[in-house]
Design a protein around this motif. Structure first.
Motif, short mmCIF file in Angstrom:
data_model
loop_
_atom_site.label_atom_id
_atom_site.label_comp_id
_atom_site.label_asym_id
_atom_site.label_seq_id
_atom_site.Cartn_x
_atom_site.Cartn_y
_atom_site.Cartn_z
N ALA A 1 0.67 8.99 -6.12
CA ALA A 1 1.28 10.49 -5.82
C ALA A 1 1.82 11.00 -6.73
N LEU A 2 2.87 10.40 -7.39
CA LEU A 2 4.07 10.44 -8.66
C LEU A 2 3.42 10.37 -9.79
N THR A 3 2.35 9.90 -10.14
CA THR A 3 1.36 9.50 -11.20
C THR A 3 0.42 10.50 -11.23
N GLY A 4 0.01 11.55 -10.29
CA GLY A 4 -0.16 12.89 -10.44
C GLY A 4 -0.31 13.95 -10.93
N ALA A 5 1.38 13.96 -9.99
CA ALA A 5 2.65 15.06 -10.76
C ALA A 5 2.89 15.05 -11.57
N VAL A 6 3.47 13.83 -12.42
CA VAL A 6 4.03 13.87 -13.41
C VAL A 6 3.08 14.59 -14.67
N GLN A 7 3.91 15.40 -15.66
CA GLN A 7 2.95 16.01 -16.73
C GLN A 7 3.68 15.16 -17.66
N PRO A 8 2.98 15.80 -18.62
CA PRO A 8 4.14 14.68 -20.20
C PRO A 8 5.33 15.17 -20.43
N GLN A 9 6.05 14.69 -21.25
CA GLN A 9 7.06 15.33 -21.79
C GLN A 9 7.20 16.75 -23.16
N SER B 1 0.90 -1.13 0.20
CA SER B 1 -0.03 0.06 -0.68
C SER B 1 1.03 1.18 0.24
N ILE B 2 2.05 1.50 0.66
CA ILE B 2 2.95 2.05 0.41
C ILE B 2 3.16 2.43 -0.70
N LEU B 3 3.99 1.42 -0.80
CA LEU B 3 4.25 1.40 -2.13
C LEU B 3 3.21 1.38 -3.82
N GLN B 4 2.12 1.74 -3.48
CA GLN B 4 1.84 1.71 -4.67
C GLN B 4 0.60 3.86 -4.21
N GLN B 5 0.56 4.08 -2.72
CA GLN B 5 0.51 5.98 -2.82
C GLN B 5 1.38 5.95 -3.26
N ARG B 6 2.59 5.60 -3.54
CA ARG B 6 3.50 6.70 -3.63
C ARG B 6 3.29 6.83 -5.16
N LEU B 7 3.20 5.10 -5.69
CA LEU B 7 3.19 5.52 -7.28
C LEU B 7 2.14 6.74 -7.70
N LEU C 1 11.65 7.52 -11.50
CA LEU C 1 10.73 6.92 -10.02
C LEU C 1 9.50 5.99 -9.95
N MET C 2 8.78 6.10 -10.82
CA MET C 2 7.24 5.73 -11.20
C MET C 2 7.97 4.13 -11.75
N GLN C 3 8.79 4.58 -12.97
CA GLN C 3 9.07 2.69 -13.65
C GLN C 3 9.38 2.17 -12.22
N VAL C 4 10.46 2.84 -11.12
CA VAL C 4 11.34 1.05 -10.60
C VAL C 4 9.77 0.83 -8.98
N LEU C 5 9.37 2.10 -9.08
CA LEU C 5 8.11 1.49 -7.73
C LEU C 5 7.32 0.26 -8.91
N ARG C 6 6.47 1.02 -10.16
CA ARG C 6 6.41 -0.42 -11.25
C ARG C 6 6.48 -1.78 -10.84
N ARG C 7 7.71 -1.43 -11.68
CA ARG C 7 9.12 -3.46 -11.20
C ARG C 7 8.66 -3.37 -9.71
N THR C 8 8.68 -2.59 -8.40
CA THR C 8 9.09 -2.64 -7.37
C THR C 8 7.64 -3.75 -7.22
N LEU C 9 6.24 -3.14 -7.53
CA LEU C 9 4.88 -3.72 -7.58
C LEU C 9 4.48 -4.94 -8.17
N ALA D 1 13.19 17.27 -13.09
CA ALA D 1 12.22 17.06 -12.36
C ALA D 1 10.83 15.71 -12.36
N ALA D 2 10.42 15.75 -14.23
CA ALA D 2 10.23 15.52 -15.12
C ALA D 2 10.54 14.12 -15.32
N GLY D 3 11.65 14.03 -15.34
CA GLY D 3 12.09 12.84 -16.20
C GLY D 3 13.05 12.13 -14.70
N HIS D 4 13.00 12.77 -13.43
CA HIS D 4 13.38 12.29 -11.90
C HIS D 4 12.15 10.99 -11.86
N ASN D 5 11.10 11.44 -11.78
CA ASN D 5 9.29 11.66 -11.59
C ASN D 5 9.09 9.80 -12.09
#
Length: 119
Positions: free
Chosen positions: A22-30, A14-20, A69-77, A62-66
């Motif tokens: 939160a990032l999904t809402g914050a990331v804007q398209p390139q 649940s912690i991982l999903q919440q972080r993902l 990080l989203m990719q890392v969280l998805r792989r972890t999930l 920042a968008a690239g970093h996010n």
């Protein structure tokens, strides 16, 4: 299988999903072009143009970093599905619950992480 019980696994997932989420809402398209940049460059002084470019570079970084990080969280999930979550990717031993609480996306146990940082 790891040494975590179902309650611990549910908490960490649940912690991982919440972080993902939160990032999904914050990331804007390139940005595809200048019109898509966070700060638009208008006809102003050269110093203002430099500031605008700096702000755009920071926002794109920042968008690239996010996104990374989203990719890392998805792989972890995904590790929850194949039941490898909580196992060290290097030695195969369990990663401690306290380490996973501090860093739920941890891939290595403390011993292997320490060894990797010394290299």
């Amino acid at each position: 299988m790891n040494g975590l019980d179902q309650g611990q696994l549910a908490l960490l997932k649940s912690i991982l999903q919440q972080r993902l989420d939160a990032l999904t809402g914050a990331v804007q398209p390139q940005a595809a072009g200048e019109h898509d940049l966070p700060v638009s460059e208008v006809e102003t002084s050269p110093a203002d143009k430099a500031t605008v470019r700096l702000l755009n570079d920071l926002a794109l970084g920042a968008a690239g970093h996010n996104a990374a990080l989203m990719q890392v969280l998805r792989r972890t999930l995904e590790k929850f599905d194949d039941q490898t979550y909580g196992l060290c990717e290097e030695c195969g031993n369990d990663i401690g619950f306290s380490r996973l609480q501090a860093r739920p996306e941890a891939r290595l146990c403390i011993t292997c992480q320490t060894r990797a940082e010394k290299r």
